[in-house]
Motif scaffolding. Sequence first.
Motif, PDB file in Angstrom:
ATOM      1  N   ARG A  49       7.591   1.510   9.505  1.00 57.78           N
ATOM      2  CA  ARG A  49       7.294   0.518   8.359  1.00 57.78           C
ATOM      3  C   ARG A  49       6.252  -0.311   8.655  1.00 57.78           C
ATOM      4  NH1 ARG A  49      11.750  -0.652  11.453  1.00 57.78           N
ATOM      5  NH2 ARG A  49      10.776  -2.720  12.160  1.00 57.78           N
ATOM      6  N   PRO A  59       3.724  -5.770   3.358  1.00 58.93           N
ATOM      7  CA  PRO A  59       3.291  -5.342   1.766  1.00 58.93           C
ATOM      8  C   PRO A  59       1.303  -5.095   1.802  1.00 58.93           C
ATOM      9  CG  PRO A  59       5.103  -6.459   2.035  1.00 58.93           C
ATOM     10  CD  PRO A  59       4.230  -6.234   2.796  1.00 58.93           C
ATOM     11  N   ASP A  84      -0.056  -1.474   2.456  1.00 59.65           N
ATOM     12  CA  ASP A  84       0.694  -0.132   2.230  1.00 59.65           C
ATOM     13  C   ASP A  84      -0.871   0.177   0.297  1.00 59.65           C
ATOM     14  OD1 ASP A  84       3.828  -0.430   2.689  1.00 59.65           O
ATOM     15  OD2 ASP A  84       3.751  -1.605   0.834  1.00 59.65           O
ATOM     16  N   ARG A 134      -4.234   0.762   0.467  1.00 61.18           N
ATOM     17  CA  ARG A 134      -5.324   2.624   0.472  1.00 61.18           C
ATOM     18  C   ARG A 134      -6.355   1.811   1.455  1.00 61.18           C
ATOM     19  NH1 ARG A 134      -3.217   8.269  -1.185  1.00 61.18           N
ATOM     20  NH2 ARG A 134      -1.349   7.937  -1.256  1.00 61.18           N
ATOM     21  N   PRO A 151      -1.210   6.663   2.643  1.00 53.56           N
ATOM     22  CA  PRO A 151      -1.129   4.683   2.927  1.00 53.56           C
ATOM     23  C   PRO A 151      -1.101   5.083   4.520  1.00 53.56           C
ATOM     24  CG  PRO A 151       0.667   5.762   1.373  1.00 53.56           C
ATOM     25  CD  PRO A 151      -0.496   6.793   1.795  1.00 53.56           C
ATOM     26  N   GLU A 177       2.344   5.622   6.562  1.00 55.31           N
ATOM     27  CA  GLU A 177       2.236   7.135   6.522  1.00 55.31           C
ATOM     28  C   GLU A 177       1.301   7.748   7.367  1.00 55.31           C
ATOM     29  OE1 GLU A 177       2.008  10.521   3.455  1.00 55.31           O
ATOM     30  OE2 GLU A 177       2.870   8.741   2.357  1.00 55.31           O
TER      31      GLU A 177
END
Length: 203
Positions: free
Chosen positions: A59, A62, A65, A67, A89, A92
């Motif tokens: 997780r 915000p 998130d 890039r 991101p 990820e």
Amino acid sequence: MKLIHRRALLLSAPLLASACSVLPDRPYQEITRYALEPRRQGEGWRGKGRRLLLVRTLRAPPALDVRGLRSIRPDGTEEVDFYAEWIAPPAEATEQALRRWLMDARLFTAVLAPGSRANADLVLEGELTRLIANRAKGQAEAELNFVLISEREASPRVLGQMISTGSAALPSGALRPDQAAAAMNAALGNAFASLEQALSRYA
């Protein structure tokens, strides 16, 4: 009436032309993308892991998130570079890199991804809480929070909570995007190494 209308149009034409000339003529700037994939230095753990570890989806708040490469200016304000960004991101990319890092560490028999049909002995849940080039401090910083859960008992049991941090020096002077990306990769690698050491007692 027709003459007045025509004259008004003629008078307004120069004004419209002058208004259009105020718009800046900015050249196109291509976006540069960087991989977030820290690699370990040297060999992994020399033991023989006997457990299966599942690394769940990482997780992120915000702010992570986005890039674009994030940095803190010398005056303490935050900046996002929208012309230099990560390929994926950050959370990820960090999750994929962490799984590969732990596989190379050889602490466990296997490192599983969500959706695996294998029954994991241990589950690692985490969050990427910081990844930034802090020019105010002259270093890149990474931080991850984790909870390690045992799945071997009848009901899951929390074994511990871990905070893994890492840092890496930034070059002095003007900071280029490639230098910021390299330093953040190094900082994240140091955070992974800290987590690896904490996990070694459960292997």
